[in-house]
Each structure stands twice: as structure tokens, then as C-alpha cells.
Design a protein around this motif. Structure first.
Motif, PDB file in Angstrom:
ATOM      1  N   GLY A  42      -4.419 -12.175   6.907  1.00  0.00           N
ATOM      2  CA  GLY A  42      -3.983 -11.337   7.969  1.00  0.00           C
ATOM      3  C   GLY A  42      -4.339 -10.279   8.818  1.00  0.00           C
ATOM      4  O   GLY A  42      -5.642 -10.326   8.536  1.00  0.00           O
ATOM      5  N   TRP A  43      -3.748  -9.895   9.294  1.00  0.00           N
ATOM      6  CA  TRP A  43      -4.132  -8.564   9.911  1.00  0.00           C
ATOM      7  C   TRP A  43      -4.030  -7.633   9.517  1.00  0.00           C
ATOM      8  O   TRP A  43      -2.112  -7.364   9.288  1.00  0.00           O
ATOM      9  CB  TRP A  43      -3.652  -8.870  11.305  1.00  0.00           C
ATOM     10  N   GLY A  44      -4.199  -6.472   9.271  1.00  0.00           N
ATOM     11  CA  GLY A  44      -4.000  -5.015   8.530  1.00  0.00           C
ATOM     12  C   GLY A  44      -4.463  -4.179   9.543  1.00  0.00           C
ATOM     13  O   GLY A  44      -5.112  -3.853   9.832  1.00  0.00           O
ATOM     14  N   ARG A  45      -3.263  -2.705   8.664  1.00  0.00           N
ATOM     15  CA  ARG A  45      -3.770  -2.151   9.442  1.00  0.00           C
ATOM     16  C   ARG A  45      -3.729  -0.654   8.619  1.00  0.00           C
ATOM     17  O   ARG A  45      -3.240  -0.541   7.218  1.00  0.00           O
ATOM     18  CB  ARG A  45      -2.164  -1.220  10.628  1.00  0.00           C
ATOM     19  N   PHE A  46      -5.077  -0.104   8.981  1.00  0.00           N
ATOM     20  CA  PHE A  46      -4.931   1.102   7.322  1.00  0.00           C
ATOM     21  C   PHE A  46      -4.582   2.840   8.476  1.00  0.00           C
ATOM     22  O   PHE A  46      -5.369   2.983   8.995  1.00  0.00           O
ATOM     23  CB  PHE A  46      -6.315   1.074   7.069  1.00  0.00           C
ATOM     24  N   MET A  47      -4.204   2.822   6.975  1.00  0.00           N
ATOM     25  CA  MET A  47      -4.045   4.308   7.553  1.00  0.00           C
ATOM     26  C   MET A  47      -5.088   5.594   6.344  1.00  0.00           C
ATOM     27  O   MET A  47      -4.240   6.140   5.181  1.00  0.00           O
ATOM     28  CB  MET A  47      -2.866   4.731   7.669  1.00  0.00           C
ATOM     29  N   PRO A  48      -5.938   5.482   5.800  1.00  0.00           N
ATOM     30  CA  PRO A  48      -6.676   6.926   5.307  1.00  0.00           C
ATOM     31  C   PRO A  48      -6.197   8.081   4.768  1.00  0.00           C
ATOM     32  O   PRO A  48      -6.048   8.383   5.918  1.00  0.00           O
ATOM     33  CB  PRO A  48      -7.769   6.691   5.596  1.00  0.00           C
ATOM     34  N   ASP A  49      -6.414   8.555   3.645  1.00  0.00           N
ATOM     35  CA  ASP A  49      -6.014  10.072   3.618  1.00  0.00           C
ATOM     36  C   ASP A  49      -6.675  11.085   4.811  1.00  0.00           C
ATOM     37  O   ASP A  49      -6.849  12.024   5.355  1.00  0.00           O
ATOM     38  CB  ASP A  49      -6.075  10.414   2.155  1.00  0.00           C
ATOM     39  N   SER A  50      -7.991  10.588   4.836  1.00  0.00           N
ATOM     40  CA  SER A  50      -9.356  11.554   6.184  1.00  0.00           C
ATOM     41  C   SER A  50      -9.918  10.477   7.015  1.00  0.00           C
ATOM     42  O   SER A  50      -9.919   9.136   6.492  1.00  0.00           O
ATOM     43  CB  SER A  50     -10.050  11.688   5.438  1.00  0.00           C
ATOM     44  N   GLY A  51      -9.871  10.929   8.284  1.00  0.00           N
ATOM     45  CA  GLY A  51     -10.498   9.668   8.897  1.00  0.00           C
ATOM     46  C   GLY A  51      -9.376   9.172  10.008  1.00  0.00           C
ATOM     47  O   GLY A  51      -8.261   9.140   9.721  1.00  0.00           O
ATOM     48  N   PRO A  52     -10.151   7.847  11.382  1.00  0.00           N
ATOM     49  CA  PRO A  52      -9.266   7.740  11.707  1.00  0.00           C
ATOM     50  C   PRO A  52      -8.297   5.968  11.388  1.00  0.00           C
ATOM     51  O   PRO A  52      -9.255   5.234  10.172  1.00  0.00           O
ATOM     52  CB  PRO A  52     -10.007   7.115  13.231  1.00  0.00           C
ATOM     53  N   GLN A  53      -7.554   6.096  11.783  1.00  0.00           N
ATOM     54  CA  GLN A  53      -6.794   5.121  11.531  1.00  0.00           C
ATOM     55  C   GLN A  53      -7.031   3.622  12.296  1.00  0.00           C
ATOM     56  O   GLN A  53      -7.994   4.122  12.821  1.00  0.00           O
ATOM     57  CB  GLN A  53      -5.849   4.675  11.647  1.00  0.00           C
ATOM     58  N   PHE A  54      -7.475   2.641  11.263  1.00  0.00           N
ATOM     59  CA  PHE A  54      -8.251   1.385  11.405  1.00  0.00           C
ATOM     60  C   PHE A  54      -7.328   0.016  11.707  1.00  0.00           C
ATOM     61  O   PHE A  54      -6.552  -0.372  10.196  1.00  0.00           O
ATOM     62  CB  PHE A  54      -9.739   1.251  11.511  1.00  0.00           C
ATOM     63  N   GLU A  55      -8.176  -0.975  12.019  1.00  0.00           N
ATOM     64  CA  GLU A  55      -7.296  -2.636  11.957  1.00  0.00           C
ATOM     65  C   GLU A  55      -8.356  -3.202  11.395  1.00  0.00           C
ATOM     66  O   GLU A  55      -9.472  -3.114  11.858  1.00  0.00           O
ATOM     67  CB  GLU A  55      -6.542  -2.876  13.356  1.00  0.00           C
ATOM     68  N   ASN A  56      -8.074  -4.449  10.909  1.00  0.00           N
ATOM     69  CA  ASN A  56      -8.596  -5.558  10.821  1.00  0.00           C
ATOM     70  C   ASN A  56      -8.179  -6.556   9.748  1.00  0.00           C
ATOM     71  O   ASN A  56      -7.075  -6.321   9.390  1.00  0.00           O
ATOM     72  CB  ASN A  56     -10.304  -4.852  10.059  1.00  0.00           C
ATOM     73  N   VAL A  57      -9.214  -7.294   9.527  1.00  0.00           N
ATOM     74  CA  VAL A  57      -8.567  -8.884   8.969  1.00  0.00           C
ATOM     75  C   VAL A  57      -8.776  -8.331   7.862  1.00  0.00           C
ATOM     76  O   VAL A  57      -9.187  -7.434   7.286  1.00  0.00           O
ATOM     77  CB  VAL A  57      -9.542 -10.134   9.324  1.00  0.00           C
ATOM     78  N   VAL A  58      -7.674  -9.234   7.148  1.00  0.00           N
ATOM     79  CA  VAL A  58      -7.550  -8.994   5.170  1.00  0.00           C
ATOM     80  C   VAL A  58      -7.001 -10.654   4.773  1.00  0.00           C
ATOM     81  O   VAL A  58      -6.828 -11.012   4.796  1.00  0.00           O
ATOM     82  CB  VAL A  58      -6.044  -8.175   6.074  1.00  0.00           C
ATOM     83  N   VAL A  59      -8.336 -10.630   4.024  1.00  0.00           N
ATOM     84  CA  VAL A  59      -8.479 -11.753   3.229  1.00  0.00           C
ATOM     85  C   VAL A  59      -7.759 -11.833   1.669  1.00  0.00           C
ATOM     86  O   VAL A  59      -8.452 -10.824   1.225  1.00  0.00           O
ATOM     87  CB  VAL A  59      -9.709 -12.094   2.732  1.00  0.00           C
ATOM     88  N   THR A  60      -6.533 -12.049   0.937  1.00  0.00           N
ATOM     89  CA  THR A  60      -6.271 -11.833   0.002  1.00  0.00           C
ATOM     90  C   THR A  60      -5.372 -13.025  -0.862  1.00  0.00           C
ATOM     91  O   THR A  60      -6.131 -14.241  -0.007  1.00  0.00           O
ATOM     92  CB  THR A  60      -5.244 -10.389  -0.232  1.00  0.00           C
ATOM     93  N   PHE A  61      -4.798 -13.083  -1.988  1.00  0.00           N
ATOM     94  CA  PHE A  61      -4.219 -14.928  -2.306  1.00  0.00           C
ATOM     95  C   PHE A  61      -3.533 -14.778  -2.793  1.00  0.00           C
ATOM     96  O   PHE A  61      -2.765 -13.707  -3.488  1.00  0.00           O
ATOM     97  CB  PHE A  61      -5.500 -15.007  -3.831  1.00  0.00           C
ATOM     98  N   TYR A  62      -2.379 -15.729  -2.397  1.00  0.00           N
ATOM     99  CA  TYR A  62      -1.077 -16.233  -3.237  1.00  0.00           C
ATOM    100  C   TYR A  62      -1.249 -16.577  -4.889  1.00  0.00           C
ATOM    101  O   TYR A  62      -2.365 -17.397  -5.077  1.00  0.00           O
ATOM    102  CB  TYR A  62      -0.392 -16.895  -2.479  1.00  0.00           C
ATOM    103  N   GLY A  63      -0.750 -16.241  -6.084  1.00  0.00           N
ATOM    104  CA  GLY A  63      -0.839 -15.887  -7.252  1.00  0.00           C
ATOM    105  C   GLY A  63      -0.443 -17.676  -7.762  1.00  0.00           C
ATOM    106  O   GLY A  63       0.772 -18.051  -6.872  1.00  0.00           O
ATOM    107  N   GLN A  64      -0.579 -18.854  -9.127  1.00  0.00           N
ATOM    108  CA  GLN A  64      -0.303 -19.554  -9.157  1.00  0.00           C
ATOM    109  C   GLN A  64       1.400 -19.228  -9.077  1.00  0.00           C
ATOM    110  O   GLN A  64       1.924 -20.357  -9.047  1.00  0.00           O
ATOM    111  CB  GLN A  64      -1.062 -19.841 -10.376  1.00  0.00           C
TER     112      GLN A  64
END
Length: 112
Positions: A42-64
Motif C-alpha cells: 500500500g501507500w503510507g503517509r508518515f508524520m514523525p515527531d521531528s522532521g518533515p512528513q513523507f510518503e512511501n510504499v508500505v509492505v506488510t502482511f495479513y496473518g493466517q
């Protein structure tokens, strides 16, 4: 081909990304009682506590345990089963791209 309402996968997966996916699967399985079953991209939007926000591809898994609820969303890309459910605005970000991976950047999208 995807089911009605499920956007078609519009990217491919490199061999480097396949290695990264396997590493991520191993890490997931080491920390979760629900073994990784299906890749989710998927596509994620990241908002860290410090530094600029950024976007990137996200890779994860659905469980059994989640398989019964996602069966209709599973598609195949580059020989892997994948759930790909981007928003309509994010779907074009993947168009014709290659999901890639390296140790420095992690997962990223690149042109062909």
C-alpha cells in the motif's frame, strides 16, 4: 484480474524486493503469534515527531487468521499473492512501477 471494487495491481516486484519481502516475513513471524500469510502492499503517509512528513510504499502482511476476510482481495503479481487496496488517489502512484528493495532504503518504487 481483480474483483469489482478492488483496484488491479499495476506494478511488478523485483527480485531484490522478493528478498526484502522474505526478510520482512521472517521478522513478522518472529514477533507475531499469527504467521504471515499474504503480502499487503500500500501507500503510507508518515508524520514523525521531528522532521518533515513523507510518503512511501508500505509492505506488510495479513496473518493466517485474517485469510477468510481477505480472500477476494488477493491478486497475483510477479508470482506472489498480494493484497493491494490503495485509495483512488494513490493507485496511480504505482502505475508501471517496480517495487524494489535495498538495505539502505528499504522498499521503494522505481521506474522500469
Amino acid at each position: 484480474m481483480s474483483h469489482i471494487g478492488i483496484p488491479a495491481v499495476n506494478f511488478t516486484i523485483s527480485e531484490h524486493a522478493r528478498r526484502g519481502i522474505e526478510l520482512a516475513r521472517q521478522a513478522c513471524n518472529a514477533h507475531s503469534p499469527d504467521p504471515a500469510a499474504v503480502l499487503c502492499v500500500g501507500w503510507g503517509r508518515f508524520m514523525p515527531d521531528s522532521g518533515p512528513q513523507f510518503e512511501n510504499v508500505v509492505v506488510t502482511f495479513y496473518g493466517q487468521s485474517q485469510l477468510p476476510g481477505i480472500t477476494e482481495a488477493i491478486q497475483e503479481v510477479s508470482g506472489l499473492q498480494v493484497v493491494f487496496l490503495p485509495t483512488p488517489a494513490d493507485h496511480p502512484k504505482f502505475e508501471g512501477k517496480i517495487l524494489d528493495f535495498n538495505d539502505d532504503q528499504g522498499f521503494f518504487l522505481r521506474g522500469p
